[in-house]
Design a protein around this motif. Structure first.
Motif: not given
Length: 252
Positions: A42, A72, A76, A79-80, A180-181, A185, A188
Motif C-alpha cells: 500500500d 490508500s 482500500e 478491498r483491492t 464498492k469502496e 479507511r 471498514f
C-alpha cells in the motif's frame, strides 16, 4: 483459466519491512501447499516491496503481489487485494490478516473450517479466557473494549470484537461485500458487518456469521492508526451508521 487455490489470504502492507518474517510465511506456505497469499503493498516508502519479492521468489506459485502507487489505507488495500484475487484465481475461501501476524496464518486457516452449511463469514475475536494467549497493552485493551461495546450497540449485534484483523469469507459473499469502496479507511470492519446485514437481512445475517475466540493474538509493534484518530473515530462511526441505515442498498 484462473489458478486454483483452496484458500487465499490477503495481507495489506504499509511500511512493514521490519515486521514481516520470511521464516513464518515460508514455513506456512510449505505446509499449506494449496493456499495462496496476496500481499498488497500500500504505497510503502521503505523496503517492504523488496521483502515481499524475496518471499515470492521462494514460493512463486503461492505468492502474489499487488502494488498501489500511493498509500490508500487498510480498507482500500484489503478491498483491492480481494477484488484482484476474485478476478484472477479460483478459490473457495478468502479473507485478510495483518502483516505482522498478530494472529497466525495457521489460526486463519482454522477459521475456514467454520465456513459450512449457512455460515459464509467467520471472524476472530480477541477474548481473554482460560486457555487463550491474548497479549495486548492494558491501555489498548481497555480503550478497545469501550470502542467495541459502542460499535456492538450501533450495529445492534451481540458481537464481542468487530475490529480483529482476521476475517474469512466464502468467495461468493466476498464479491458482494468488497465490491464498492468503504467510507472509512480504518473502520471498514464495521461496514462489512453493516453490508452483511443489508445483503441478507438482519435475522438471516446473524445465522450467516460466526465469531471464533482466538487461541492466540500477540500484539507486535506500534499500531498504524495514530492516537489522534480516537477522536475522529466517533465521527466515522456516526457517518457509517447514518449512511447505511438511511441509504443501505447503495453500498452494495
Amino acid at each position: 483459466m484462473p489458478q486454483a487455490a483452496f484458500s487465499l489470504i490477503v495481507i495489506p502492507c504499509f511500511n512493514e519491512e521490519k515486521s514481516i518474517t520470511l521464516k513464518e510465511y515460508s514455513s506456512f506456505l510449505d505446509t499449506f501447499g494449496s493456499t495462496m497469499i496476496c500481499f498488497v503493498n500500500d504505497g510503502s516508502t521503505d523496503n517492504t516491496l523488496g521483502v515481499l519479492n524475496s518471499i515470492r521468489e521462494k514460493h512463486p506459485t503461492q505468492v502474489h503481489i499487488v502494488s498501489m502507487m500511493k498509500n490508500s489505507g487498510k480498507a482500500e488495500a484489503v478491498r483491492t487485494g480481494i477484488n484482484y484475487c476474485n478476478q484472477n484465481f479460483n478459490h473457495h475461501f478468502i479473507g485478510y490478516l495483518d502483516a505482522d501476524l498478530a494472529t497466525t496464518l495457521e489460526e486463519f486457516m482454522d477459521l475456514t473450517h467454520y465456513l459450512k452449511d449457512e455460515i459464509v463469514f467467520s471472524f476472530g475475536s480477541r477474548i481473554r479466557k482460560i486457555g487463550s494467549v491474548i497479549e495486548r497493552e492494558n491501555s489498548r485493551f481497555l480503550i478497545g473494549r469501550v470502542i467495541a461495546t459502542f460499535i456492538s450497540q450501533v450495529l445492534d449485534l451481540k458481537v464481542y470484537d468487530t475490529q480483529c484483523g482476521c476475517k474469512v469469507f466464502t468467495k461468493e459473499v466476498s464479491e458482494d461485500l468488497f465490491k464498492k469502496e468503504f467510507i472509512s479507511r480504518w473502520l471498514f470492519d464495521v461496514e462489512i458487518f453493516f453490508r452483511t446485514i443489508v445483503l441478507f437481512g438482519r435475522e438471516k445475517a446473524i445465522r450467516k456469521m460466526y465469531e471464533v475466540p482466538l487461541k492466540s493474538w500477540i500484539e507486535k509493534g506500534d499500531s498504524k492508526v495514530k492516537p489522534t484518530y480516537f477522536f475522529k473515530l466517533w465521527i466515522d462511526l456516526y457517518q457509517i451508521s447514518k449512511k447505511y441505515k438511511n441509504n443501505a442498498k447503495q453500498y452494495l
